[in-house]
Design a protein around this motif. Structure first.
Motif, PDB file in Angstrom:
ATOM      1  N   LEU A 122      -2.374  -6.818   0.311  1.00 41.58           N
ATOM      2  CA  LEU A 122      -1.784  -5.794  -0.550  1.00 41.58           C
ATOM      3  C   LEU A 122      -0.802  -4.939   0.248  1.00 41.58           C
ATOM      4  O   LEU A 122       0.298  -4.643  -0.224  1.00 41.58           O
ATOM      5  N   ILE A 123      -1.172  -4.581   1.455  1.00 40.68           N
ATOM      6  CA  ILE A 123      -0.274  -3.801   2.315  1.00 40.68           C
ATOM      7  C   ILE A 123       0.996  -4.592   2.594  1.00 40.68           C
ATOM      8  O   ILE A 123       2.107  -4.075   2.499  1.00 40.68           O
ATOM      9  N   GLN A 124       0.828  -5.900   2.915  1.00 40.32           N
ATOM     10  CA  GLN A 124       1.995  -6.753   3.163  1.00 40.32           C
ATOM     11  C   GLN A 124       2.856  -6.875   1.905  1.00 40.32           C
ATOM     12  O   GLN A 124       4.085  -6.837   1.987  1.00 40.32           O
ATOM     13  N   ALA A 125       2.215  -7.012   0.751  1.00 37.92           N
ATOM     14  CA  ALA A 125       2.953  -7.148  -0.505  1.00 37.92           C
ATOM     15  C   ALA A 125       3.736  -5.871  -0.801  1.00 37.92           C
ATOM     16  O   ALA A 125       4.878  -5.934  -1.272  1.00 37.92           O
ATOM     17  N   LYS A 126       3.155  -4.716  -0.498  1.00 39.57           N
ATOM     18  CA  LYS A 126       3.844  -3.451  -0.757  1.00 39.57           C
ATOM     19  C   LYS A 126       5.088  -3.313   0.118  1.00 39.57           C
ATOM     20  O   LYS A 126       6.049  -2.672  -0.271  1.00 39.57           O
ATOM     21  N   HIS A 127       5.088  -3.965   1.292  1.00 40.76           N
ATOM     22  CA  HIS A 127       6.269  -3.926   2.162  1.00 40.76           C
ATOM     23  C   HIS A 127       7.427  -4.720   1.559  1.00 40.76           C
ATOM     24  O   HIS A 127       8.574  -4.530   1.964  1.00 40.76           O
ATOM     25  N   LYS A 128       7.157  -5.572   0.605  1.00 39.40           N
ATOM     26  CA  LYS A 128       8.202  -6.355  -0.056  1.00 39.40           C
ATOM     27  C   LYS A 128       8.862  -5.565  -1.198  1.00 39.40           C
ATOM     28  O   LYS A 128       9.835  -6.012  -1.767  1.00 39.40           O
ATOM     29  N   ARG A 132      11.692   2.848  -3.400  1.00 38.10           N
ATOM     30  CA  ARG A 132      11.425   3.541  -4.660  1.00 38.10           C
ATOM     31  C   ARG A 132      10.283   2.875  -5.415  1.00 38.10           C
ATOM     32  O   ARG A 132       9.401   3.548  -5.934  1.00 38.10           O
ATOM     33  N   GLN A 133      10.279   1.530  -5.468  1.00 41.81           N
ATOM     34  CA  GLN A 133       9.203   0.801  -6.146  1.00 41.81           C
ATOM     35  C   GLN A 133       7.857   1.102  -5.487  1.00 41.81           C
ATOM     36  O   GLN A 133       6.866   1.342  -6.170  1.00 41.81           O
ATOM     37  N   ARG A 134       7.864   1.103  -4.176  1.00 37.17           N
ATOM     38  CA  ARG A 134       6.616   1.352  -3.444  1.00 37.17           C
ATOM     39  C   ARG A 134       6.098   2.761  -3.725  1.00 37.17           C
ATOM     40  O   ARG A 134       4.908   2.964  -3.966  1.00 37.17           O
ATOM     41  N   GLU A 135       7.007   3.726  -3.691  1.00 36.93           N
ATOM     42  CA  GLU A 135       6.614   5.115  -3.953  1.00 36.93           C
ATOM     43  C   GLU A 135       6.016   5.256  -5.351  1.00 36.93           C
ATOM     44  O   GLU A 135       4.952   5.858  -5.531  1.00 36.93           O
ATOM     45  N   ILE A 136       6.676   4.669  -6.340  1.00 34.23           N
ATOM     46  CA  ILE A 136       6.199   4.760  -7.722  1.00 34.23           C
ATOM     47  C   ILE A 136       4.878   3.998  -7.883  1.00 34.23           C
ATOM     48  O   ILE A 136       3.945   4.489  -8.516  1.00 34.23           O
ATOM     49  N   ALA A 168       7.673  -3.685  -9.540  1.00 37.10           N
ATOM     50  CA  ALA A 168       6.727  -3.647  -8.414  1.00 37.10           C
ATOM     51  C   ALA A 168       5.492  -4.488  -8.725  1.00 37.10           C
ATOM     52  O   ALA A 168       5.032  -5.268  -7.888  1.00 37.10           O
ATOM     53  N   LEU A 169       4.960  -4.339  -9.940  1.00 37.88           N
ATOM     54  CA  LEU A 169       3.762  -5.098 -10.319  1.00 37.88           C
ATOM     55  C   LEU A 169       4.042  -6.597 -10.334  1.00 37.88           C
ATOM     56  O   LEU A 169       3.173  -7.398  -9.962  1.00 37.88           O
ATOM     57  N   LYS A 170       5.226  -6.982 -10.726  1.00 38.98           N
ATOM     58  CA  LYS A 170       5.591  -8.400 -10.736  1.00 38.98           C
ATOM     59  C   LYS A 170       5.546  -8.966  -9.315  1.00 38.98           C
ATOM     60  O   LYS A 170       4.997 -10.042  -9.082  1.00 38.98           O
ATOM     61  N   ILE A 171       6.087  -8.226  -8.371  1.00 40.27           N
ATOM     62  CA  ILE A 171       6.073  -8.663  -6.968  1.00 40.27           C
ATOM     63  C   ILE A 171       4.647  -8.687  -6.433  1.00 40.27           C
ATOM     64  O   ILE A 171       4.221  -9.654  -5.792  1.00 40.27           O
ATOM     65  N   SER A 174       2.700 -11.585  -7.835  1.00 40.06           N
ATOM     66  CA  SER A 174       3.168 -12.837  -7.251  1.00 40.06           C
ATOM     67  C   SER A 174       2.603 -13.019  -5.841  1.00 40.06           C
ATOM     68  O   SER A 174       2.153 -14.104  -5.470  1.00 40.06           O
ATOM     69  N   GLU A 175       2.617 -11.954  -5.067  1.00 36.01           N
ATOM     70  CA  GLU A 175       2.129 -12.024  -3.687  1.00 36.01           C
ATOM     71  C   GLU A 175       0.609 -12.194  -3.610  1.00 36.01           C
ATOM     72  O   GLU A 175       0.096 -12.757  -2.654  1.00 36.01           O
ATOM     73  N   LEU A 176      -0.101 -11.686  -4.619  1.00 38.62           N
ATOM     74  CA  LEU A 176      -1.567 -11.732  -4.598  1.00 38.62           C
ATOM     75  C   LEU A 176      -2.119 -12.677  -5.666  1.00 38.62           C
ATOM     76  O   LEU A 176      -3.206 -12.462  -6.181  1.00 38.62           O
TER      77      LEU A 176
END
Length: 190
Positions: A122-128, A132-136, A168-171, A174-176
């Protein structure tokens, strides 16, 4: 007959329009719900409740709005309610515990419920995500800040918040993708 005409007829209480809308959407709705609950009985219950709500509110349907969005929004909320109910089920806890025991056995079978690996991914996915997406995403899903409050806090429109959150949720999904249950639990708990 096009969907807008069917909705107009349904607003007046037309049972035939209701049945036709049901027939048009039942298979797609069934596939959507079954994908998450993997139970015919639960899927049938959610579909039944969805269409009951449509009938109960048939007079207020807006023919200019997407019926698909309305239908799937109702189903989605009922699905979340069911998943929350299942999460509180002791049998699910026993199953997760059983899976944990299997994963630590000599076989070394990989466990889909590996929380530490999920957190790391999840941490790695958030780096993608964009900053702004990460903050939201973090404000909404981790700190439980509402869309309207995020919009005010960041001085942007609610629609921008929704768009960024959706992207953000789409990414993240996909990552998880191998951790759908844990991701669902994570998103439901926040």
């Amino acid at each position: 007959m096009n969907e807008k005409d069917l909705i107009l007829k349904l607003r007046t209480g037309s049972v035939s329009a209701y049945k036709e809308l049901y027939e048009r959407w039942i298979s797609r709705l069934y596939a959507f719900i079954y994908h998450y609950v993997k139970s015919e009985a639960v899927t049938d219950d959610i579909i039944q409740e969805t269409f009951i709500r449509i009938w109960v509110n048939h007079e207020s349907l807006n023919p200019d709005c997407s019926f698909k969005s309305y239908l799937f929004t109702i189903s989605y909320h009922l699905l979340l309610k069911e998943l929350r109910r299942q999460l509180k089920n002791p049998l699910l806890e026993e199953y997760i515990e059983y899976q944990d025991q299997i994963s630590t056995s000599v076989d070394g079978i990989e466990d889909d419920f590996d929380l530490e690996r999920f957190r790391m991914l999840l941490i790695q996915a958030k780096h993608k995500l964009s900053p702004r997406q990460r903050e939201i995403f973090e404000l909404n899903k981790e700190q439980n800040v509402s869309v309207s409050d995020i919009a005010i806090q960041l001085s942007i429109s609610e629609q921008v918040v929704r768009n960024q959150l959706s992207a953000a949720l789409k990414i993240i999904r996909s990552e998880l993708k191998n951790y759908t249950l844990l991701l669902a639990i994570f998103l439901l708990n926040f």
